[in-house]
Design a protein around this motif. Structure first.
Motif, mmCIF file in Angstrom:
data_model
loop_
_atom_site.group_PDB
_atom_site.id
_atom_site.type_symbol
_atom_site.label_atom_id
_atom_site.label_comp_id
_atom_site.label_asym_id
_atom_site.label_seq_id
_atom_site.Cartn_x
_atom_site.Cartn_y
_atom_site.Cartn_z
ATOM 1 N N GLU A 353 42.977 47.643 57.150
ATOM 2 C CA GLU A 353 42.316 47.775 58.581
ATOM 3 C C GLU A 353 40.895 47.856 58.632
ATOM 4 N N GLN A 354 40.391 48.249 57.469
ATOM 5 C CA GLN A 354 38.875 48.391 57.158
ATOM 6 C C GLN A 354 38.220 47.196 56.278
ATOM 7 N N TYR A 355 38.785 46.672 55.257
ATOM 8 C CA TYR A 355 38.283 45.579 54.433
ATOM 9 C C TYR A 355 39.594 44.668 54.353
ATOM 10 N N GLU A 356 39.347 43.447 54.705
ATOM 11 C CA GLU A 356 40.061 42.345 54.899
ATOM 12 C C GLU A 356 40.380 41.897 53.285
ATOM 13 N N GLY A 357 41.451 40.906 53.384
ATOM 14 C CA GLY A 357 41.585 40.489 52.042
ATOM 15 C C GLY A 357 43.267 40.654 51.824
ATOM 16 N N THR A 358 43.798 39.747 50.932
ATOM 17 C CA THR A 358 45.068 39.816 50.545
ATOM 18 C C THR A 358 45.408 40.561 49.328
ATOM 19 N N GLY A 359 44.551 40.623 48.412
ATOM 20 C CA GLY A 359 44.890 41.663 47.216
ATOM 21 C C GLY A 359 45.279 40.760 46.032
ATOM 22 N N LEU A 360 45.100 39.295 46.222
ATOM 23 C CA LEU A 360 45.506 38.179 45.196
ATOM 24 C C LEU A 360 44.371 37.954 44.354
ATOM 25 N N GLY A 361 43.014 37.929 44.825
ATOM 26 C CA GLY A 361 41.891 37.605 44.082
ATOM 27 C C GLY A 361 41.718 38.062 42.596
ATOM 28 N N LEU A 362 41.973 39.320 42.382
ATOM 29 C CA LEU A 362 41.657 39.818 41.196
ATOM 30 C C LEU A 362 42.753 39.513 40.270
ATOM 31 N N ALA A 363 43.740 39.264 40.900
ATOM 32 C CA ALA A 363 45.263 38.953 40.166
ATOM 33 C C ALA A 363 44.938 37.811 39.382
ATOM 34 N N VAL A 364 44.413 36.741 40.485
ATOM 35 C CA VAL A 364 43.987 35.375 39.709
ATOM 36 C C VAL A 364 43.011 35.470 38.633
ATOM 37 N N VAL A 365 42.119 36.330 38.798
ATOM 38 C CA VAL A 365 41.010 36.226 37.589
ATOM 39 C C VAL A 365 41.573 36.909 36.424
ATOM 40 N N ARG A 366 42.289 37.892 36.625
ATOM 41 C CA ARG A 366 42.987 38.455 35.127
ATOM 42 C C ARG A 366 43.926 37.317 34.720
ATOM 43 N N ARG A 367 44.867 36.819 35.282
ATOM 44 C CA ARG A 367 45.640 35.716 34.722
ATOM 45 C C ARG A 367 44.762 34.553 34.020
ATOM 46 N N LEU A 368 43.855 34.009 34.672
ATOM 47 C CA LEU A 368 42.938 33.069 34.307
ATOM 48 C C LEU A 368 42.080 33.557 33.158
ATOM 49 N N CYS A 369 41.849 34.644 32.997
ATOM 50 C CA CYS A 369 41.358 35.173 31.506
ATOM 51 C C CYS A 369 42.265 35.139 30.558
ATOM 52 N N GLU A 370 43.358 35.625 30.799
ATOM 53 C CA GLU A 370 44.358 35.795 29.869
ATOM 54 C C GLU A 370 44.952 34.207 29.387
ATOM 55 N N ARG A 371 44.712 33.343 30.206
ATOM 56 C CA ARG A 371 45.058 32.050 30.039
ATOM 57 C C ARG A 371 44.149 31.525 28.514
ATOM 58 N N PHE A 372 42.849 32.060 28.477
ATOM 59 C CA PHE A 372 41.965 31.675 27.522
ATOM 60 C C PHE A 372 42.074 32.776 26.234
ATOM 61 N N GLY A 373 42.699 33.636 26.448
ATOM 62 C CA GLY A 373 42.721 34.770 25.478
ATOM 63 C C GLY A 373 41.673 35.985 25.782
ATOM 64 N N GLY A 374 41.188 35.707 27.204
ATOM 65 C CA GLY A 374 40.125 36.871 27.493
ATOM 66 C C GLY A 374 40.811 37.719 28.076
ATOM 67 N N ARG A 375 40.202 39.092 28.956
ATOM 68 C CA ARG A 375 40.574 40.113 29.665
ATOM 69 C C ARG A 375 39.705 40.362 30.806
ATOM 70 N N ALA A 376 40.147 40.930 31.732
ATOM 71 C CA ALA A 376 39.437 41.534 33.059
ATOM 72 C C ALA A 376 39.900 42.847 33.103
ATOM 73 N N TRP A 377 38.912 43.503 33.793
ATOM 74 C CA TRP A 377 39.248 45.154 33.969
ATOM 75 C C TRP A 377 38.197 45.553 34.953
ATOM 76 N N GLY A 378 38.257 46.790 35.388
ATOM 77 C CA GLY A 378 37.156 47.355 36.305
ATOM 78 C C GLY A 378 36.889 49.013 36.073
ATOM 79 N N GLU A 379 35.660 49.248 36.362
ATOM 80 C CA GLU A 379 35.509 50.648 36.318
ATOM 81 C C GLU A 379 34.874 51.183 37.443
ATOM 82 N N GLY A 380 34.945 52.499 38.047
ATOM 83 C CA GLY A 380 34.241 52.763 39.198
ATOM 84 C C GLY A 380 34.626 54.237 39.381
ATOM 85 N N LYS A 381 33.876 54.739 40.423
ATOM 86 C CA LYS A 381 33.901 56.055 40.829
ATOM 87 C C LYS A 381 33.710 55.919 42.467
#
Length: 399
Positions: A353-381
């Protein structure tokens, strides 16, 4: 030899005949010996005649060339000295079997070639007994080095193809499981959105007040819009997962300019501060980097829109085998205990209700990175911003 002149003519005639027959027999034997010697010398393969101690009694030109010497220098030398250490026991065993009349006249050994490179040879041996009873071993050698090399190449190729087939089979199985999970989660998400829209329509039928109906229509429109967003995200997810990536040097600075231009509508009427940083050129696929940077910047702009000034900073780190590219923001951040949820299918860290989006974007990023032997992660507070990273190998190996 003396002849008795008094012997009768018939006896002398018989003796002469015997002598001539004996002379003819000797000549025939000499001719056979010469022919056998010629066959030995002119054999197309290396040939050796060895004593019962394994020393060279005779060697043809091909055999001398194999050992990088001459027949005169090789006579009397043990042939085992020309065999590589790991084949000497096999050669000695062959010699013993043949001279002992035990058969099994074939063996495969390695010779040390004139250039120091091992030559793979198949030896065929036979027993030769001279008229004086001396036992000799005749050996003919066939060079199978090229054949064995071709066989090893074929074997390595076959093993490589089998390994690649296993890898592709595992990847297709993984993709099948992933798409099944996507469909199950998508069915749940779409079902929830459509059920909500149906309930609102049912409620709308019962309402009579214009204001109530207007609010319900707005909720219905939002539910339908959310459903359309889910379908669009699913389409984008499938397209991203099916990209036929091509490895080539990609200038991330150029990709960044394209992404920022595409996201200009999200930057209008906002105070955004993004210091200039020189990004590296990576070996990868241009479209893949576009998707990754687009998702990271779109997320950063979304979760910083409540800030008076949006502070973004690109971060670059280099390790021995990877480049780390991160985007830091001063947005609402997130709880690190939920860091993996952000990269799950339809994973959301904040209310829809506050932030639009479907929650698929970062999942795509991680899987694309893994296809090339890479990684994806996040840090925050929470309320202190977030940094989303992707690590890209210097020598990527795409699936």
């Amino acid at each position: 030899m003396t002849y008795d002149s008094s012997a009768p003519p018939s006896f002398l005639s018989a003796t002469v005949t015997q002598l001539r027959a004996l002379e003819a027999e000797v000549q025939a034997l000499q001719a056979e010996a010469a022919q056998a010697r010629a066959l030995f010398q002119d054999a197309p393969h290396p040939a050796f005649l060895l004593s019962d101690q394994g020393r060279i009694v005779e060697v043809n030109a091909q055999g001398a060339a194999l050992l990088g010497s001459t027949p005169a220098l090789l006579r009397g030398r043990p042939l085992v000295g020309a065999v590589t250490p790991d084949s000497q026991s096999a050669f000695t065993s062959l010699l013993g079997r043949v001279l002992g009349g035990q058969g099994a006249p074939h063996s495969e050994v390695s010779f040390a070639g004139p250039d120091g490179q091992p030559l793979e040879m198949v030896l065929t041996a036979s027993l030769h007994v001279r008229a004086d009873g001396v036992r000799l071993c005749q050996i003919s050698a066939a060079d199978v080095t090229a054949f064995k090399a071709a066989h090893q190449t074929l074997l390595a190729t076959t093993q490589g193809l089998e390994q690649e087939l296993r890898h592709q089979t595992a990847r297709f199985r993984q993709l099948g499981e992933e798409f099944r999970d996507v469909m199950l989660v998508a069915e749940r998400e779409l079902g929830t959105a459509l059920t909500r829209a149906q309930n609102l329509l049912t409620l709308l039928e019962r309402q009579t007040e214009p204001d109530d109906r207007q609010r319900s229509l707005g909720h219905v429109a939002a539910a339908v819009q959310h459903t359309q967003g889910l379908l669009t995200s699913l389409k984008g997810y499938m397209q991203a997962r099916m990209i036929r990536a091509r490895l080539r040097p990609v200038d991330l600075n150029r990709v960044l300019r394209e992404v920022l231009k595409d996201l200009e509508p999200l930057q209008s009427d906002r105070d955004i501060h993004l210091p200039s940083v020189l990004l590296p050129t990576l070996l990868g696929d241009h479209q893949v980097f576009q998707i990754i940077l687009h998702e990271y910047f779109a997320n950063a702009l979304k979760f910083t829109r409540t800030r008076p000034q949006t502070q973004l900073r690109l971060r670059v780190q280099e390790t021995q085998s990877e480049y780390w590219i991160g985007l830091e923001d001063n947005g609402i951040g997130f709880n690190m205990r939920q860091k993996e949820k952000a990269f799950e299918l339809f994973g959301r860290l904040h209310p829809a209700e506050q932030y639009e989006g479907t929650g698929l974007g970062l999942a795509v990023v991680r899987r694309l990175c893994e296809r090339f032997g890479g990684r994806a992660w996040g840090e925050g507070k929470v309320e202190q911003g977030a940094t989303f990273w992707f690590a890209w190998p210097k020598e990527p190996k795409p699936e």
